[in-house]
Each structure stands twice: as C-alpha cells, then as structure tokens.
Design an enzyme around this catalytic site. Structure first.
Site, PDB file in Angstrom:
ATOM      1  N   SER A 108      38.090  33.295  40.663  1.00  0.00           N
ATOM      2  CA  SER A 108      38.823  33.589  39.430  1.00  0.00           C
ATOM      3  C   SER A 108      39.849  32.532  39.069  1.00  0.00           C
ATOM      4  O   SER A 108      40.411  31.864  39.934  1.00  0.00           O
ATOM      5  CB  SER A 108      39.573  34.918  39.578  1.00  0.00           C
ATOM      6  OG  SER A 108      38.693  35.982  39.829  1.00  0.00           O
ATOM      7  N   ILE A 119      44.804  37.188  31.474  1.00  0.00           N
ATOM      8  CA  ILE A 119      43.359  37.067  31.347  1.00  0.00           C
ATOM      9  C   ILE A 119      42.824  36.393  32.607  1.00  0.00           C
ATOM     10  O   ILE A 119      43.292  35.324  33.000  1.00  0.00           O
ATOM     11  CB  ILE A 119      42.976  36.220  30.108  1.00  0.00           C
ATOM     12  CG1 ILE A 119      43.681  36.757  28.841  1.00  0.00           C
ATOM     13  CG2 ILE A 119      41.465  36.183  29.943  1.00  0.00           C
ATOM     14  CD1 ILE A 119      43.394  38.203  28.509  1.00  0.00           C
ATOM     15  N   GLU A 120      41.877  37.043  33.250  1.00  0.00           N
ATOM     16  CA  GLU A 120      41.205  36.516  34.433  1.00  0.00           C
ATOM     17  C   GLU A 120      39.754  36.228  34.044  1.00  0.00           C
ATOM     18  O   GLU A 120      39.079  37.102  33.512  1.00  0.00           O
ATOM     19  CB  GLU A 120      41.256  37.569  35.542  1.00  0.00           C
ATOM     20  CG  GLU A 120      40.538  37.194  36.816  1.00  0.00           C
ATOM     21  CD  GLU A 120      40.573  38.321  37.858  1.00  0.00           C
ATOM     22  OE1 GLU A 120      39.995  38.127  38.931  1.00  0.00           O
ATOM     23  OE2 GLU A 120      41.173  39.394  37.570  1.00  0.00           O
ATOM     24  N   VAL A 121      39.310  35.014  34.266  1.00  0.00           N
ATOM     25  CA  VAL A 121      37.915  34.652  34.019  1.00  0.00           C
ATOM     26  C   VAL A 121      37.301  34.328  35.375  1.00  0.00           C
ATOM     27  O   VAL A 121      37.876  33.550  36.139  1.00  0.00           O
ATOM     28  CB  VAL A 121      37.779  33.473  33.031  1.00  0.00           C
ATOM     29  CG1 VAL A 121      36.323  33.033  32.915  1.00  0.00           C
ATOM     30  CG2 VAL A 121      38.326  33.872  31.661  1.00  0.00           C
TER      31      VAL A 121
END
Length: 125
Positions: A108, A119-121
C-alpha cells in the site's frame, strides 16, 4: 447476505476540486446523474459526492469533509502509482508498506485528497 459495495458517499468542501483530483490523480471517471449530482466511477463501484452544508437526504448523521479512510485496489504496480502521485504533486504520507486487505496481504501507499481524506492505494501480493 451482502455481495459487494455498490457506492459510498464522500461529503466534500468543493465538488469540482474533488472531481479534478480523482480524475487526474486516480483516473476515475466523473459522472453526472439525477439532477446534476456528481459521482466518481471506477470498476463496478462509485463514490457519490455531497457538497458540505448542502447534502442530499438521507445522509450520514454527521457528514463532514475529511472523515473518510478508504483503501482502493489497483492493477498498476505501486511504483507506478507513486510515480503518478509525484507527477501530480501529491505527497505520499506512508508507503509502500505491507498491510492486510480483505483477501490477503497487500502492498500500500497512503496519501490525502483535497479534503484530507486518507486514501490508500494497494496491490494484492
């Protein structure tokens, strides 16, 4: 009983700034629906947007900008996500770092949107 999430709602300070950010940084599609409402589409989900102080009914008990913490899954390698964030002038708050997603281990990167939502991608490992 529950199959998936269809949509969630973000209450935001500035709908245009939010649309610009998610479209430019994360490649989401901006949709207009209903009577001029805005949403951010990706995959088979969407994020509906409510203007702070002018939310649609029904709404959360205490809607406010900056109170979201969400993890989004991508097929793009995290290194490429980080390159895109840098190119767009978005500061990485943490990562890449290993975490646990709904279906197992993920890699992440964390950053903030214009309302300071976290926001975590992530990619599944």
């Amino acid at each position: 009983m529950i199959e998936r999430i269809d949509h969630i709602v973000f209450t935001v300070a500035d709908i245009s700034a939010t649309c610009d950010f998610y479209e430019k940084v994360l490649g989401m599609k901006v949709e207009t629906f209903g009577e001029g409402r805005k949403a951010l589409s990706f995959g088979i989900q969407k994020i509906n947007l409510h203007q702070y102080g002018n939310e649609f009914e029904p709404k959360a008990h205490a809607p406010a900008p900056g109170c979201q913490d969400i993890c989004l899954i991508t097929g793009v390698p995290i290194a490429e996500v980080m390159e895109r964030l840098a190119k767009c002038g978005v500061d990485v708050e943490d990562g890449p770092i290993k975490r646990t997603g709904a279906m197992g281990p993920i890699n992440s990167v964390y950053f903030r949107d214009p309302d300071s939502n976290l926001i975590e991608v992530s990619n599944y490992i």
